[in-house]
Design a protein around this motif. Structure first.
Motif, PDB file in Angstrom:
ATOM      1  N   LYS A   9       0.846  -1.192   0.000  1.00 50.50           N
ATOM      2  CA  LYS A   9       0.000   0.000   0.000  1.00 50.50           C
ATOM      3  C   LYS A   9       0.882   1.243   0.000  1.00 50.50           C
ATOM      4  N   TRP A  10       0.464   2.227  -0.762  1.00 53.17           N
ATOM      5  CA  TRP A  10       1.138   3.518  -0.745  1.00 53.17           C
ATOM      6  C   TRP A  10       0.296   4.508   0.046  1.00 53.17           C
ATOM      7  N   LYS A  11       0.970   5.434   0.685  1.00 54.35           N
ATOM      8  CA  LYS A  11       0.297   6.540   1.345  1.00 54.35           C
ATOM      9  C   LYS A  11       0.446   7.786   0.484  1.00 54.35           C
ATOM     10  N   VAL A  12      -0.673   8.367   0.131  1.00 62.09           N
ATOM     11  CA  VAL A  12      -0.689   9.569  -0.712  1.00 62.09           C
ATOM     12  C   VAL A  12      -1.351  10.693   0.075  1.00 62.09           C
ATOM     13  N   LYS A  13      -0.658  11.819   0.204  1.00 61.48           N
ATOM     14  CA  LYS A  13      -1.214  12.971   0.904  1.00 61.48           C
ATOM     15  C   LYS A  13      -1.865  13.898  -0.106  1.00 61.48           C
ATOM     16  N   VAL A  14      -3.004  14.452   0.288  1.00 59.22           N
ATOM     17  CA  VAL A  14      -3.677  15.462  -0.535  1.00 59.22           C
ATOM     18  C   VAL A  14      -3.850  16.711   0.320  1.00 59.22           C
ATOM     19  N   VAL A  24      -4.409   9.197   2.276  1.00 60.97           N
ATOM     20  CA  VAL A  24      -5.180   8.016   1.886  1.00 60.97           C
ATOM     21  C   VAL A  24      -4.215   6.881   1.579  1.00 60.97           C
ATOM     22  N   GLU A  25      -4.671   5.667   1.821  1.00 65.62           N
ATOM     23  CA  GLU A  25      -3.894   4.488   1.465  1.00 65.62           C
ATOM     24  C   GLU A  25      -4.495   3.860   0.216  1.00 65.62           C
ATOM     25  N   ILE A  26      -3.613   3.449  -0.691  1.00 66.95           N
ATOM     26  CA  ILE A  26      -4.088   2.894  -1.945  1.00 66.95           C
ATOM     27  C   ILE A  26      -3.075   1.874  -2.447  1.00 66.95           C
ATOM     28  N   ASP A  27      -3.541   0.845  -3.130  1.00 74.37           N
ATOM     29  CA  ASP A  27      -2.660  -0.185  -3.671  1.00 74.37           C
ATOM     30  C   ASP A  27      -1.653   0.448  -4.635  1.00 74.37           C
ATOM     31  N   GLN A  28      -0.411   0.014  -4.542  1.00 72.44           N
ATOM     32  CA  GLN A  28       0.647   0.623  -5.353  1.00 72.44           C
ATOM     33  C   GLN A  28       0.436   0.408  -6.857  1.00 72.44           C
ATOM     34  N   MET A  69      -0.435   4.565 -11.442  1.00 74.56           N
ATOM     35  CA  MET A  69       0.060   5.745 -10.718  1.00 74.56           C
ATOM     36  C   MET A  69       1.563   5.921 -10.918  1.00 74.56           C
ATOM     37  N   ARG A  70       2.309   4.819 -10.819  1.00 73.53           N
ATOM     38  CA  ARG A  70       3.761   4.935 -10.923  1.00 73.53           C
ATOM     39  C   ARG A  70       4.184   5.439 -12.295  1.00 73.53           C
ATOM     40  N   ASP A  71       3.368   5.132 -13.323  1.00 73.62           N
ATOM     41  CA  ASP A  71       3.693   5.602 -14.673  1.00 73.62           C
ATOM     42  C   ASP A  71       3.314   7.063 -14.875  1.00 73.62           C
ATOM     43  N   SER A  72       2.608   7.633 -13.902  1.00 78.12           N
ATOM     44  CA  SER A  72       2.252   9.057 -13.966  1.00 78.12           C
ATOM     45  C   SER A  72       3.080   9.886 -12.990  1.00 78.12           C
ATOM     46  N   GLY A  73       4.163   9.274 -12.475  1.00 75.75           N
ATOM     47  CA  GLY A  73       5.054  10.014 -11.589  1.00 75.75           C
ATOM     48  C   GLY A  73       4.612  10.065 -10.144  1.00 75.75           C
ATOM     49  N   ILE A  74       3.691   9.198  -9.752  1.00 75.30           N
ATOM     50  CA  ILE A  74       3.210   9.171  -8.366  1.00 75.30           C
ATOM     51  C   ILE A  74       3.956   8.075  -7.617  1.00 75.30           C
ATOM     52  N   CYS A  75       4.344   8.378  -6.394  1.00 78.63           N
ATOM     53  CA  CYS A  75       5.083   7.409  -5.598  1.00 78.63           C
ATOM     54  C   CYS A  75       4.580   7.446  -4.158  1.00 78.63           C
ATOM     55  N   ASN A  76       5.085   6.563  -3.350  1.00 77.54           N
ATOM     56  CA  ASN A  76       4.713   6.509  -1.941  1.00 77.54           C
ATOM     57  C   ASN A  76       5.105   7.812  -1.237  1.00 77.54           C
TER      58      ASN A  76
END
Length: 327
Positions: A9-14, A24-28, A69-76
């Motif tokens: 799971k990745w943690k993404v802050k908004v 929020v937690e979301i599958d990587q 997400m990882r292909d759009s530049g989003i990471c943990n």
């Protein structure tokens, strides 16, 4: 023993403009579309957000699509900016239709109604058979004016199936009210009469009219063969006793005749469908030429579970002359 891998799971802050943050937690391996859906559900639950949102990575808008997400530049542990989107959000819903293996994509505003969704599904399907749409957990999505955002979420995967039950709208002209009855898609017209009588328990006969034709309470007519379908409207009025109906006058004025030794009116109305039947010869037990169901010509008892009035040539008490057309 098999080992089931644990998906990370990745943690993404908004972060809002005023500095308030949520994590929020979301599958990587989730897509950007899934990220939008997850963030929006969290903000709706915790901040009361009801509007569509846009997510930004720095100054760049994240396009809501099925890219990972990882292909759009989003990471943990990344921090994204969230703003309210101007105007309604566009949702892509994926609907698997009967007989098709791959889903069709339907794009609608989140403010569209469930009725709008049903119309789009019917347009894509195209064969005219009534469908019901099931949500991702398998519950039937009710037609109506509820908006999509009240019932679904962006990217929802839906299933369309042929309706096994049809709802018919009954317009009760006498009571100036509307009611709904539900019948099988393969029901006969007589089944509609039965369901209407459960809702309108009256002694008089019923007249059901589709607007273009009067329905006959006949077991040989399927509802689909008389132009009815799911959500069709039917007008219902009470058939008046006596009065100007020439069929009633015929029942009242026809001569008597001897039927197995009992003086009986020579014409009867079938107690099932109302068709007029004239006795010519032979026994008292009759099969209606219109609906094929059986009854006693003398006492008018229906053959339900067997004859209730004795054998075909035994005497029974004659029913009075009929004052209205059954059905």
């Amino acid at each position: 023993m098999s080992i089931v891998p644990i998906r990370a799971k990745w943690k993404v802050k908004v972060k809002k403009i005023d500095g308030a943050e949520r994590t929020v937690e979301i599958d990587q391996d989730a897509t950007v579309r899934k990220l939008y859906s997850t963030v929006r559900q969290d903000l709706r639950r915790n901040w009361g957000f009801q509007d569509a949102i846009q997510l930004f990575k720095g100054p760049t808008l994240l396009v809501k699509n099925d890219t990972k997400m990882r292909d759009s530049g989003i990471c943990n542990e990344i921090t994204l900016s969230v703003v309210v989107q101007t105007g309604p959000d566009k949702w892509d819903l994926f609907v698997t239709l009967p007989g098709r293996s791959s889903p069709s994509t339907i794009t609608l505003n989140e403010t569209a109604t469930c009725d709008d969704l049903y119309k789009k599904v019917a347009e894509i399907h195209g064969n005219g058979r009534p469908l019901c749409v099931k949500d991702p957990i398998g519950d039937v999505l009710s037609e109506g004016k509820a908006t999509l955002k009240e019932s679904l979420y962006d990217g929802a995967r839906l299933t369309a199936e042929y309706r096994q039950k049809w709802s018919l709208i009954i317009l009760n002209q006498g009571a100036k009210s509307t009611l709904t009855v539900e019948v099988s898609a393969n029901a006969y017209v007589r089944d509609v009469f039965v369901e209407v009588r459960k809702k309108i328990p009256v002694g008089e006969g019923l007249i059901l009219n589709t607007g273009t034709k009067e329905l006959n309470n006949c077991m040989n007519d399927k509802i689909s063969s008389v132009g009815l379908t799911h959500m069709s409207s039917i007008c219902v009025v009470m058939r008046q006793k006596g009065g100007s109906d020439p069929r009633v006058q015929m029942l009242q004025n026809c001569p008597n005749k001897d039927v197995v030794g009992v003086s009986t009116p020579s014409i009867r109305a079938c107690p099932y469908c109302g068709a007029l039947v004239q006795h010519t010869d032979a026994c008292k037990h009759m099969a209606c030429p219109a609906c094929s169901r059986e009854f006693c010509f003398i006492c008018l008892r229906k053959k339900e579970g067997g004859w209730q009035c004795g054998s075909y040539n035994s005497r029974c008490s004659p029913a009075s002359r009929q004052t209205y057309i059954p059905g």
